[in-house]
Design a protein around this motif. Structure first.
Motif, PDB file in Angstrom:
ATOM      1  N   PHE A 195       0.853  -1.182   0.000  1.00 38.84           N
ATOM      2  CA  PHE A 195       0.000   0.000   0.000  1.00 38.84           C
ATOM      3  C   PHE A 195       0.895   1.241   0.000  1.00 38.84           C
ATOM      4  CE2 PHE A 195      -3.072   3.041   1.867  1.00 38.84           C
ATOM      5  CZ  PHE A 195      -4.159   2.788   1.050  1.00 38.84           C
ATOM      6  N   PRO A 196       0.598   2.267  -0.837  1.00 37.86           N
ATOM      7  CA  PRO A 196       1.500   3.418  -1.005  1.00 37.86           C
ATOM      8  C   PRO A 196       1.456   4.410   0.164  1.00 37.86           C
ATOM      9  CG  PRO A 196      -0.459   3.723  -2.358  1.00 37.86           C
ATOM     10  CD  PRO A 196      -0.565   2.341  -1.749  1.00 37.86           C
ATOM     11  N   THR A 197       1.943   3.982   1.315  1.00 35.40           N
ATOM     12  CA  THR A 197       1.930   4.856   2.494  1.00 35.40           C
ATOM     13  C   THR A 197       2.799   6.092   2.302  1.00 35.40           C
ATOM     14  OG1 THR A 197       3.699   3.506   3.458  1.00 35.40           O
ATOM     15  CG2 THR A 197       1.449   2.982   4.095  1.00 35.40           C
ATOM     16  N   GLU A 198       3.828   5.971   1.479  1.00 35.62           N
ATOM     17  CA  GLU A 198       4.724   7.105   1.247  1.00 35.62           C
ATOM     18  C   GLU A 198       4.020   8.262   0.535  1.00 35.62           C
ATOM     19  OE1 GLU A 198       4.789   4.706  -2.462  1.00 35.62           O
ATOM     20  OE2 GLU A 198       4.882   4.252  -0.312  1.00 35.62           O
ATOM     21  N   MET A 200       0.907   9.169   1.334  1.00 35.34           N
ATOM     22  CA  MET A 200      -0.095   9.697   2.248  1.00 35.34           C
ATOM     23  C   MET A 200       0.480  10.916   2.967  1.00 35.34           C
ATOM     24  SD  MET A 200      -1.400   6.035   3.815  1.00 35.34           S
ATOM     25  CE  MET A 200      -2.577   6.751   4.958  1.00 35.34           C
ATOM     26  N   GLU A 201      -0.250  12.014   2.937  1.00 35.79           N
ATOM     27  CA  GLU A 201       0.179  13.242   3.606  1.00 35.79           C
ATOM     28  C   GLU A 201       0.233  13.025   5.120  1.00 35.79           C
ATOM     29  OE1 GLU A 201      -1.680  17.641   4.715  1.00 35.79           O
ATOM     30  OE2 GLU A 201      -2.769  16.260   3.399  1.00 35.79           O
ATOM     31  N   VAL A 202       1.365  13.334   5.740  1.00 40.85           N
ATOM     32  CA  VAL A 202       1.506  13.216   7.196  1.00 40.85           C
ATOM     33  C   VAL A 202       0.877  14.432   7.859  1.00 40.85           C
ATOM     34  CG1 VAL A 202       3.106  13.095   9.128  1.00 40.85           C
ATOM     35  CG2 VAL A 202       3.579  11.808   7.036  1.00 40.85           C
ATOM     36  N   ASN A 222      -3.220  11.256   6.013  1.00 39.77           N
ATOM     37  CA  ASN A 222      -4.476  11.386   5.279  1.00 39.77           C
ATOM     38  C   ASN A 222      -4.690  10.186   4.360  1.00 39.77           C
ATOM     39  OD1 ASN A 222      -6.815  13.178   4.334  1.00 39.77           O
ATOM     40  ND2 ASN A 222      -5.794  12.671   2.402  1.00 39.77           N
ATOM     41  N   LEU A 223      -5.799   9.481   4.568  1.00 41.72           N
ATOM     42  CA  LEU A 223      -6.193   8.377   3.692  1.00 41.72           C
ATOM     43  C   LEU A 223      -7.232   8.885   2.701  1.00 41.72           C
ATOM     44  CD1 LEU A 223      -6.188   5.262   3.072  1.00 41.72           C
ATOM     45  CD2 LEU A 223      -8.146   5.121   4.644  1.00 41.72           C
ATOM     46  N   LYS A 224      -6.983   8.660   1.421  1.00 42.93           N
ATOM     47  CA  LYS A 224      -7.874   9.200   0.391  1.00 42.93           C
ATOM     48  C   LYS A 224      -9.290   8.649   0.495  1.00 42.93           C
ATOM     49  CE  LYS A 224      -5.303  12.056  -1.982  1.00 42.93           C
ATOM     50  NZ  LYS A 224      -5.651  13.491  -2.050  1.00 42.93           N
ATOM     51  N   MET A 225      -9.419   7.329   0.763  1.00 44.70           N
ATOM     52  CA  MET A 225     -10.768   6.765   0.818  1.00 44.70           C
ATOM     53  C   MET A 225     -10.831   5.519   1.695  1.00 44.70           C
ATOM     54  SD  MET A 225     -13.051   4.281  -0.536  1.00 44.70           S
ATOM     55  CE  MET A 225     -12.545   3.741  -2.173  1.00 44.70           C
ATOM     56  N   LEU A 226     -11.869   5.475   2.534  1.00 45.73           N
ATOM     57  CA  LEU A 226     -12.210   4.297   3.325  1.00 45.73           C
ATOM     58  C   LEU A 226     -13.611   3.881   2.910  1.00 45.73           C
ATOM     59  CD1 LEU A 226     -11.960   2.324   5.811  1.00 45.73           C
ATOM     60  CD2 LEU A 226     -12.972   4.175   7.167  1.00 45.73           C
ATOM     61  N   LYS A 227     -13.779   2.614   2.565  1.00 47.73           N
ATOM     62  CA  LYS A 227     -15.088   2.118   2.156  1.00 47.73           C
ATOM     63  C   LYS A 227     -15.542   1.022   3.112  1.00 47.73           C
ATOM     64  CE  LYS A 227     -17.797   0.527  -1.816  1.00 47.73           C
ATOM     65  NZ  LYS A 227     -17.763   0.054  -3.216  1.00 47.73           N
ATOM     66  N   ILE A 228     -16.702   1.246   3.737  1.00 48.43           N
ATOM     67  CA  ILE A 228     -17.314   0.277   4.645  1.00 48.43           C
ATOM     68  C   ILE A 228     -18.630  -0.165   4.022  1.00 48.43           C
ATOM     69  CG2 ILE A 228     -18.172  -0.161   6.969  1.00 48.43           C
ATOM     70  CD1 ILE A 228     -16.456   2.191   7.924  1.00 48.43           C
ATOM     71  N   GLY A 229     -18.671  -1.406   3.578  1.00 47.22           N
ATOM     72  CA  GLY A 229     -19.853  -1.842   2.833  1.00 47.22           C
ATOM     73  C   GLY A 229     -19.985  -1.021   1.568  1.00 47.22           C
ATOM     74  N   VAL A 238      -6.043   9.006   9.372  1.00 48.34           N
ATOM     75  CA  VAL A 238      -5.909   7.676   9.983  1.00 48.34           C
ATOM     76  C   VAL A 238      -4.574   7.576  10.706  1.00 48.34           C
ATOM     77  CG1 VAL A 238      -7.374   6.601   8.239  1.00 48.34           C
ATOM     78  CG2 VAL A 238      -4.887   6.648   7.909  1.00 48.34           C
ATOM     79  N   GLN A 239      -4.517   6.668  11.660  1.00 50.21           N
ATOM     80  CA  GLN A 239      -3.294   6.452  12.413  1.00 50.21           C
ATOM     81  C   GLN A 239      -2.556   5.221  11.859  1.00 50.21           C
ATOM     82  OE1 GLN A 239      -6.381   7.191  14.241  1.00 50.21           O
ATOM     83  NE2 GLN A 239      -5.570   9.243  13.926  1.00 50.21           N
ATOM     84  N   GLN A 240      -1.251   5.336  11.720  1.00 45.77           N
ATOM     85  CA  GLN A 240      -0.408   4.215  11.295  1.00 45.77           C
ATOM     86  C   GLN A 240       0.360   3.703  12.500  1.00 45.77           C
ATOM     87  OE1 GLN A 240       0.754   6.776   7.492  1.00 45.77           O
ATOM     88  NE2 GLN A 240       1.907   4.847   7.557  1.00 45.77           N
TER      89      GLN A 240
END
Length: 294
Positions: A195-198, A200-202, A222-229, A238-240
Motif C-alpha cells: 500500500f502506497p503509504t509514502e 499519504m500526507e503526514v 491522510n487516507l484518500k478513501m475508506l469504504k465500509i460496505g 488515519v493512524q499508522q
C-alpha cells in the motif's frame, strides 16, 4: 400419574412461552468529545458506574483507580462471576483490571455480554437498545449496508477497503468502538500488501497511551478513501501503528469510534451480521482535521 403429566405439560408450556418473549431494552447512551460511548451500569447490585461499551474487548474491565478507590464491592479478579445490570438486563461476567479506560469512564464492557442478542447503537437518538430479535424490515431497507462478522479468537472483525493513489486494499478490520479515533492501520500489513503509504500526507506524529498505560508511537496521515460496505468516507485522518500492536499474533487494522459513530448500527450476534447506515454525524469534521485547520 395423570395429574403429574398435566403439571409437567403446563410447566413445559410456560418455559417455552418464556423463551419466546420479545423485548427491546432502551438505554441512554452518552458520547463525549473524545468519541467515548458509555452507559450507566450497576455492578454487583451496589456500585453505579459509567462504562464504555467497547466492542474491541470482552467481559468487564475496571480501572485500577476505580477498583481501589470507588467501589463499595471488593471483587476478586479473573475467576469469580459477578452481576452487571445494564438497563433492565442482568449479565454475568468476570472482572479484569486495566490502568486506563475511555475518557470519563470507570471501565468498559465487551460485546460478548450480548452473544445471543442484537445490539442497536443509535447516535441520532443517543440510545443503546438491546433487542431479543432483529427489528422487522432492517434487511429490506436499502440504506443499511450488511457486513458479515468474522471472529478472531474472542474478537470480531468486518471487511472494509482502503484506497490511496489508485491502489485498493481489502482487509478484515477489528470493529472497535473502544478505540476513540478513526482507523488504526497496521504498518506491517500495509507493507505486505504494498500500500502506497509514502504518498499519504503526514498530518501529525504523537505518542498514545494503551490500556495498560504503555506508550504507542503513532503517525497520523491522510487516507484518500475508506469504504465500509457500500459507503465511502473521503480524506480520513488515519493512524499508522508502528509498534506495540494490540494483537501480538496477528497483523490487523482497526475501525475506531470516530468512524463508527457516523453510522447507526445493529450488531446481530444471533446471525453474526452488522448493519450500518449513515446518520446525522456522517459529515462532521474529524478531530485531527480540526487541529490541522487551526
Amino acid at each position: 400419574m395423570k395429574r403429574n403429566f398435566l403439571i409437567a405439560f403446563v410447566l413445559m408450556s410456560i418455559n417455552v412461552f418464556a423463551q419466546n418473549i420479545k423485548f427491546s431494552d432502551s438505554i441512554s447512551l452518552v458520547i463525549n468529545e473524545q468519541n467515548t460511548i458509555f452507559v450507566k451500569a450497576v455492578f454487583n447490585k451496589i456500585d453505579t458506574l459509567n462504562l464504555n461499551f467497547d466492542t474491541g474487548t470482552t467481559e468487564l474491565v475496571l480501572t485500577n483507580d476505580v477498583l481501589k478507590n470507588k467501589l463499595k464491592s471488593k471483587p476478586k479478579l479473573y475467576n469469580t462471576i459477578y452481576n452487571l445490570k445494564i438497563g433492565d438486563g442482568n449479565y454475568k461476567t468476570k472482572v479484569y483490571d486495566a490502568e486506563l479506560s475511555g475518557h470519563g469512564t470507570d471501565g468498559r464492557f465487551g460485546w460478548d455480554l450480548f452473544k445471543d442478542k442484537i445490539v442497536e447503537l443509535n447516535y441520532d437518538k443517543n440510545l443503546m437498545v438491546v433487542h431479543s430479535e432483529l427489528p422487522k424490515n432492517i434487511e429490506r431497507k436499502n440504506k443499511f449496508t450488511k457486513l458479515k462478522i468474522e471472529f478472531f479468537k474472542d474478537l470480531f472483525l468486518v471487511e472494509s477497503k482502503i484506497k490511496q493513489n489508485g491502489v485498493t486494499n481489502k482487509d478484515l478490520f477489528l470493529f472497535d468502538s473502544g478505540y476513540q479515533r478513526t482507523v488504526m492501520l497496521d504498518n506491517d500489513l500495509l507493507q505486505q500488501e504494498k500500500f502506497p503509504t509514502e504518498k499519504m500526507e503526514v498530518i501529525n506524529k504523537v505518542i498514545l497511551k494503551g490500556a495498560q498505560g504503555n506508550e504507542i508511537p503513532v503517525i497520523t496521515s491522510n487516507l484518500k478513501m475508506l469504504k465500509i460496505g457500500k459507503y465511502k468516507l473521503n480524506n480520513v485522518p488515519v493512524q499508522q501503528l508502528t509498534a506495540n500492536k494490540p494483537l501480538r499474533d496477528k497483523n490487523i487494522h482497526i475501525l475506531g469510534n470516530e468512524v463508527l459513530k457516523r453510522f447507526n448500527i445493529f450488531l446481530d450476534f444471533q446471525k453474526n451480521v452488522v448493519y450500518m447506515k449513515p446518520n446525522s454525524l456522517f459529515n462532521v469534521k474529524y478531530i485531527d482535521r480540526k487541529k490541522n485547520d487551526i
